[in-house]
Motif scaffolding. Structure first.
Motif, short mmCIF file in Angstrom:
data_model
loop_
_atom_site.label_atom_id
_atom_site.label_comp_id
_atom_site.label_asym_id
_atom_site.label_seq_id
_atom_site.Cartn_x
_atom_site.Cartn_y
_atom_site.Cartn_z
N ASP A 1 6.99 35.43 13.25
CA ASP A 1 5.95 34.70 12.96
C ASP A 1 6.35 33.48 11.78
OD1 ASP A 1 4.82 35.17 9.98
OD2 ASP A 1 5.25 37.17 11.06
N SER A 2 5.81 32.32 12.18
CA SER A 2 6.00 31.13 11.18
C SER A 2 6.31 31.43 9.70
CB SER A 2 5.35 30.10 11.46
OG SER A 2 5.03 29.82 12.85
N ASP A 3 5.27 32.26 9.09
CA ASP A 3 5.30 32.26 7.57
C ASP A 3 6.32 33.04 7.43
OD1 ASP A 3 3.35 32.35 5.23
OD2 ASP A 3 3.95 34.62 5.42
N THR A 4 6.85 34.20 8.33
CA THR A 4 8.18 35.08 7.67
C THR A 4 9.38 34.27 7.97
OG1 THR A 4 6.87 37.07 8.52
CG2 THR A 4 9.42 36.95 8.23
N CYS A 5 9.53 33.38 9.21
CA CYS A 5 10.54 32.35 9.22
C CYS A 5 10.81 31.71 7.85
CB CYS A 5 10.43 31.47 10.48
SG CYS A 5 10.53 32.38 11.84
N VAL A 6 9.81 30.92 7.48
CA VAL A 6 10.10 29.97 6.32
C VAL A 6 10.63 30.76 5.07
CG1 VAL A 6 8.59 28.46 4.82
CG2 VAL A 6 8.23 28.50 7.11
N LYS A 7 9.73 31.96 4.81
CA LYS A 7 10.17 32.74 3.58
C LYS A 7 11.47 33.19 3.63
CE LYS A 7 5.44 33.61 2.46
NZ LYS A 7 4.24 34.56 2.35
N MET A 8 12.09 33.62 4.95
CA MET A 8 13.44 34.14 5.06
C MET A 8 14.30 32.84 4.73
SD MET A 8 13.42 36.39 8.70
CE MET A 8 15.12 36.26 8.65
N GLY A 9 13.88 31.47 5.18
CA GLY A 9 14.77 30.19 4.71
C GLY A 9 14.48 30.29 3.41
N LEU A 10 13.53 30.31 2.34
CA LEU A 10 13.46 30.25 1.15
C LEU A 10 14.39 31.15 0.28
CD1 LEU A 10 9.54 29.46 0.68
CD2 LEU A 10 11.62 27.56 0.29
N ARG B 1 -4.83 19.12 17.20
CA ARG B 1 -4.93 18.97 15.78
C ARG B 1 -3.63 19.40 15.07
NH1 ARG B 1 -9.49 22.32 12.27
NH2 ARG B 1 -9.62 20.59 10.39
N LEU B 2 -3.16 18.59 14.17
CA LEU B 2 -2.02 18.80 13.44
C LEU B 2 -2.21 19.08 12.05
CD1 LEU B 2 0.03 15.70 14.87
CD2 LEU B 2 0.28 17.91 15.62
N CYS B 3 -1.25 20.02 11.66
CA CYS B 3 -1.47 20.36 10.05
C CYS B 3 -0.03 20.49 9.54
CB CYS B 3 -2.04 21.66 9.97
SG CYS B 3 -1.03 23.11 10.77
N GLY B 4 -0.08 20.62 8.35
CA GLY B 4 1.08 20.83 7.34
C GLY B 4 0.80 21.97 6.52
N VAL B 5 1.72 22.84 6.50
CA VAL B 5 1.71 24.25 5.61
C VAL B 5 2.74 23.85 4.36
CG1 VAL B 5 1.57 26.49 5.48
CG2 VAL B 5 0.94 25.56 7.76
N HIS B 6 2.29 23.89 3.28
CA HIS B 6 3.30 23.71 2.20
C HIS B 6 3.64 25.24 1.63
CE1 HIS B 6 3.94 23.00 -2.39
NE2 HIS B 6 5.24 22.45 -1.77
N TYR B 7 4.98 25.34 1.44
CA TYR B 7 5.53 26.64 0.73
C TYR B 7 6.20 26.26 -0.36
CZ TYR B 7 4.53 28.93 5.17
OH TYR B 7 3.79 29.63 6.23
N ALA C 1 -1.64 22.93 14.84
CA ALA C 1 -2.15 23.83 14.19
C ALA C 1 -2.67 24.98 15.36
CB ALA C 1 -3.50 23.32 13.63
N GLU C 2 -2.22 26.17 15.07
CA GLU C 2 -2.47 27.31 16.09
C GLU C 2 -2.76 28.37 15.31
OE1 GLU C 2 0.61 29.29 18.68
OE2 GLU C 2 0.18 27.63 19.57
N GLY C 3 -4.01 28.87 15.02
CA GLY C 3 -4.38 29.77 14.31
C GLY C 3 -4.43 29.87 12.72
N GLY C 4 -4.36 28.36 12.26
CA GLY C 4 -4.18 28.23 10.80
C GLY C 4 -2.71 28.18 10.47
N ALA C 5 -1.66 27.96 11.35
CA ALA C 5 -0.52 28.06 10.99
C ALA C 5 0.04 27.23 12.00
CB ALA C 5 0.08 29.47 11.34
N VAL C 6 1.58 26.76 11.98
CA VAL C 6 2.27 25.83 12.49
C VAL C 6 3.07 26.66 13.46
CG1 VAL C 6 4.19 24.18 12.47
CG2 VAL C 6 2.31 23.85 10.83
#
Length: 701
Positions: free
Chosen positions: A651-660, A612-618, A593-598
Motif C-alpha cells: 500500500d502507499s503508506d508502506t511504500c513511502v515509509k520503505m523509501g524513507l 478529488r486530488l490530495c497531498g499526503v505529507h510524510y 484521493a482514494e480512501g484517504g490516501a494517494v
C-alpha cells in the motif's frame, strides 16, 4: 611515439612498475587500439571472442597461418559473434585486426613472441609480434572481452619442479578474469603438475562435455580429470558469469576435448610425441629448446598430420567458444545467472533503469562552512554514484533485479565501477572506446550539505535512442521503467513513446532544475506515471509548460506543502502521482484521493476530470546533523525504496515509509547507497516495527 611514452612516464613516476606503466598507457588510449567492429559489438552488448596471434606468427608456416586465422575468424562470425584477434603492431596493442594487419603478421620474418612480460618492451620499442595466451588475456580484459579462444594453454614443463619452467599462461589465469577455451595442454608438458598449479592459482577448471576427463590437446583423455565439467555452452556461460560476478579476479579454463573424428589421428600424434620426447632426451636437449624440437619432429613423423589436427582443434574450439560467448550475452540480458535467479522475484524482474553511472569523489570539510579560495581541512573519498546507478543499486539490494542501461568508457574507472556493481544486472551498460567514464566531484560541509560540485558527464549523451532501442522488447514488457534526467531528450521521448504504446508505467527522476524539464519540452511527459521533483524542479516544470508560478518562494512548511500541491495539480491530469521531495522535511505524495490516501497501484491510470486530488505529507525520520555522513544518494534511495514497495504490491503508506527508511540509511553511509540496504533491513516488517512521526494531510482549497 617516444614523446607519448615520455609524457606517460612523467605521469606514472620513475619508481612505478612495468605493470603500472602499462596500465596507465592502456588507459590513456595511446597504446591500445580496439577495432571499430569490436568496439561496436561491445557497446551493443553483442558476443565477442578474443583470439591470440602467436599461432599466426609462431605456430604455423605461411600461408597455413594466414588461412587458419581467416578460417577461425570466419567460424566466429558464422557462429554469431565478433572475432577480436589480438596482436602488437608498431608498438600498439590491437584488439581486432583488419585483413591487411592479419597478412602483415602472417608474413613477418622475425616477429616478437609477446607474453605479458614482453608487452612493455615491445610497446616502448615500437615493435610488432604475436601475443601469447597471457598477453592476449591482458588485452582482452582491458577491452572488456570475457571469452578467449585458443588452441592450448601452456603449463608446467616436465622437470619443472627443478627448472621452475612454468608458463606465464598459468599465472595469468590466476589473476585475470577472462575465460579461456582451449583443448587442454599438450602432453609434452607435465599435466598433473599443471592442474595442481592452476588449483594453487585459484583457477576454476572444467571439461566441456559429459566427462570430467582432462584433454591433452591431441588426445581426448590425458589420464587426469578436471575438478568439474560443463555439459553445454549454457552451463559454461553460467559458470563464467558466476566467476565474474564474484569478482575473484581469476580466470576460468574450459577444456574442450578433440572431436571424435580426429581422435584416431590424435592417438597417432601422441605416439609421435612420445617418440620425439625420447629423442630429445637422447640428444641432451633441455629447457626451452625441448618444445620447438618436439613440435618440429612430430610434424615430420606424422607427415604433417599434426598440423592438420592442430587446425581442426582450433576450429572446434572457435565453435564452442563462440557458443559460450553467445550464451553469456543471453544470460546477462535475461538476468539469469544463478545468483540472480535466487535473488529476484518473478513479477519484479522486468524493471528497467536507464540513466547515468559515475565515479564520485566526495570531499567533506571539517567545518560548518566551506571557505572558497583556500584549502579547507577535511577528508576525501571515492564512491560510485550516478542517479541511474544509485536507483538500480538500491532496487537490487531491496530484492528487485532491474536491467540497468547506461554507458562507461574503457578505462580504469569503468573497471572499478563494474567491479563494484557485480551484484547488479549491468548487461545493458555500453563500454565506449575514446570516451571517459563520467566523474563527479562534490565538496560537502560538515553537516553533509553540498558546497560545490563539478561533473564530467559527457558520456551520458551516448545513452542514445539508437542504443536503448536494442532493448525495446524489455522496455515493452517491463513492469516499471525508470529514467533519470541525465539521458538525452531524444532517448526520453523514445522510451515514453514505447511506454505509451505498451501501457508501461514510467518513473522520471530529475537530477537538477534544468534536466527536470526534459520530458516536458514535448508531449512525452503525458506518458509518465510518476515524477519525483523537489520544489525548485517542480516550479521549473510548471514554467516550462507555460503555467503560472508564484514569484515568491514559500518559506514555512505549510506554505511549501500548499505550493507543492498547487504546482502538482496540472501535472496530475496525466500523471498518476507526483512525489515531491522536501529534504529534511520528508516527502509529499500528490495524486488522486482514494480512501484517504494517494493511489500508487493499478495497471492503468487516467485522472477523472473533477476527481478529488490530495497531498499526503510524510515527515523524514529524525536524524541529528552529526549522524549525517553523505546526502548525495538519499533522494535516489527514497525513490528506489518507494518503487520497491510498489513492485511488491504494498500500500502507499508502506511504500513511502520503505523509501524513507532507505533514505535514512543512505544518509548515514559513506556511499550514496548504503551497502547495508537489503530486503531485510528495508521491508514492510521494518515499517510496521517502527514508530513514525505523524502523517499530515494537505487538502486542496
Amino acid at each position: 611515439m617516444l614523446g607519448k611514452v615520455a609524457s606517460l612516464l612523467q605521469r606514472v613516476g620513475p619508481s612505478a612498475s612495468h605493470n603500472a606503466f602499462l596500465t596507465r598507457c592502456f588507459l590513456h588510449g595511446s597504446l591500445l587500439r580496439i577495432h571499430p567492429s569490436v568496439s561496436e559489438a561491445l557497446a551493443s552488448q553483442e558476443p565477442v571472442v578474443a583470439l591470440e596471434s602467436t599461432i599466426i606468427t609462431h605456430g604455423m608456416p605461411y600461408p597455413h597461418n594466414l588461412r587458419t586465422a581467416q578460417e577461425v575468424e570466419g567460424i566466429v562470425r558464422a557462429s554469431g559473434a565478433t572475432p577480436a584477434t589480438v596482436g602488437v603492431l608498431g608498438g600498439r596493442v590491437h584488439v581486432g585486426l583488419s585483413e591487411e594487419e592479419l597478412c602483415f603478421l602472417a608474413r613477418s620474418e622475425a616477429p616478437l613472441k609477446v607474453s605479458r612480460r614482453d608487452l612493455p618492451y615491445a610497446l616502448s620499442q615500437g615493435l610488432s609480434g604475436g601475443t601469447t595466451v597471457s598477453a592476449t588475456m591482458t588485452a582482452a580484459h582491458r577491452a572488456g572481452i570475457p571469452v578467449f579462444v585458443t588452441g592450448g594453454v601452456g603449463g608446467v614443463h616436465r622437470g619443472g619442479e627443478s627448472t621452475m619452467d612454468v608458463s606465464a599462461d598459468l599465472t595469468e589465469l590466476g589473476r585475470t578474469p577472462v575465460a579461456v577455451v582451449s583443448a587442454g595442454v599438450k602432453s609434452i608438458l607435465d599435466i598433473g603438475r599443471t592442474l595442481e598449479y592452476l588449483e594453487t592459482q585459484g583457477v576454476c577448471v572444467a571439461t566441456f562435455g559429459s566427462s570430467r576427463d582432462f584433454p591433452a590437446f591431441f588426445a581426448p583423455r590425458s589420464g587426469f580429470v578436471s575438478p568439474y565439467n560443463v555439459k553445454d555452452e549454457r552451463e559454461a556461460a553460467a559458470l563464467i558469469a558466476s566467476a565474474l560476478a564474484l569478482g575473484l579476479g581469476s580466470g576460468v579454463l574450459i577444456a574442450v576435448p578433440i572431436p571424435e573424428e580426429q581422435a584416431a589421428v590424435g592417438q597417432e600424434i601422441e605416439e609421435a610425441i612420445q617418440r620425439a620426447l625420447t629423442e630429445s632426451r637422447e640428444k641432451g636437449i633441455t629447457g626451452r629448446e625441448v618444445t620447438p624440437f618436439v613440435l618440429k619432429r612430430v610434424s615430420e613423423l606424422t607427415q604433417g598430420k599434426s598440423l592438420e589436427a592442430n587446425m581442426a582443434l582450433i576450429r572446434n574450439n572457435a565453435v564452442v567458444g563462440s557458443g559460450i560467448a553467445r550464451a553469456l550475452v543471453t544470460l546477462r540480458q535475461e538476468g539469469q545467472t544463478p545468483s540472480m535467479r535466487r535473488e529476484r522475484q518473478t513479477d519484479q524482474a522486468s524493471a528497467v533503469v536507464i540513466g547515468g553511472i559515475n565515479v564520485d569523489f566526495i570531499a567533506k570539510v571539517k567545518q560548518e562552512k566551506l571557505v572558497m579560495g583556500q584549502t579547507n581541512p577535511g577528508s576525501v573519498g571515492q564512491s560510485f554514484g550516478g542517479v541511474g546507478r544509485n536507483l538500480a543499486d538500491c532496487l537490487t539490494r531491496l530484492g528487485v533485479q532491474p536491467l540497468f542501461i547506461s554507458a562507461l568508457g574503457v578505462d580504469a574507472l569503468s573497471e572499478s565501477a563494474l567491479s563494484y556493481c557485480t551484484h547488479m544486472n549491468t548487461s545493458g551498460v555500453a563500454r565506449l572506446q575514446d570516451h571517459s567514464t563520467a566523474t563527479y566531484c562534490a565538496v560537502i560541509t560538515e553537516k553533509g550539505e553540498l558546497g560545490v560540485g563539478v561533473g564530467d558527464m559527457d558520456i551520458h549523451q551516448r545513452i542514445t535512442e539508437q542504443y536503448v532501442s536494442r532493448f525495446e522488447e524489455r522496455l515493452a514488457t517491463a513492469s516499471l521503467v525508470c529514467l533519470d534526467g541525465n539521458i538525452p531528450v531524444s532517448t526520453i521521448d523514445y522510451v515514453c513513446g514505447i511506454a505509451s504504446k505498451h501501457r508501461v508505467p514510467v518513473w522520471f527522476e530529475p537530477t537538477n532544475v534544468d534536466k527536470a524539464c526534459k520530458p516536458f519540452l514535448s508531449d512525452s511527459w503525458k506518458a509518465l506515471s510518476f515524477f519525483s521533483p523537489n520544489l525548485a524542479e517542480l516550479r521549473a516544470v510548471n514554467q516550462a509548460l507555460g503555467l503560472p508560478v508564484p514569484a515568491v518562494v514559500p518559506s514555512s512548511l505549510d506554505d511549501v506543502l500548499g505550493s507543492a500541491l498547487a504546482l502538482s495539480r496540472p501535472l496530475l491530469e496525466h500523471l498518476r502521482c507526483v512525489v515531491v521531495t522536501l529534504g529534511p522535511h520528508g516527502v509529499l505524495l500528490c495524486g488522486d484521493a482514494e480512501g484517504g490516501a494517494v493511489s500508487l497501484q493499478g495497471a492503468e491510470y487516467k485522472h477523472q476530470p473533477g476527481g478529488r486530488l490530495c497531498g499526503v505529507h510524510y515527515p523524514a525520520i529524525p536524524i541529528s546533523a552529526g549522524d549525517i555522513v553523505n546526502v548525495s544518494g538519499a533522494g535516489d534511495s527514497l525513490a528506489a525504496g518507494l518503487m520497491a514497495g510498489m513492485l511488491q504490491g504494498q500500500d502507499s503508506d508502506t511504500c513511502v515509509k520503505m523509501g524513507l527508511l532507505a533514505a535514512d540509511m543512505s544518509l548515514r553511509s559513506h556511499d550514496p547507497v548504503s551497502p547495508a540496504l537489503s530486503s531485510t533491513t528495508v521491508s514492510p516488517e521494518q515499517v510496521r516495527a517502527r514508530r513514525w512521526p505523524p502523517v499530515t494531510w494537505q487538502w486542496p482549497g
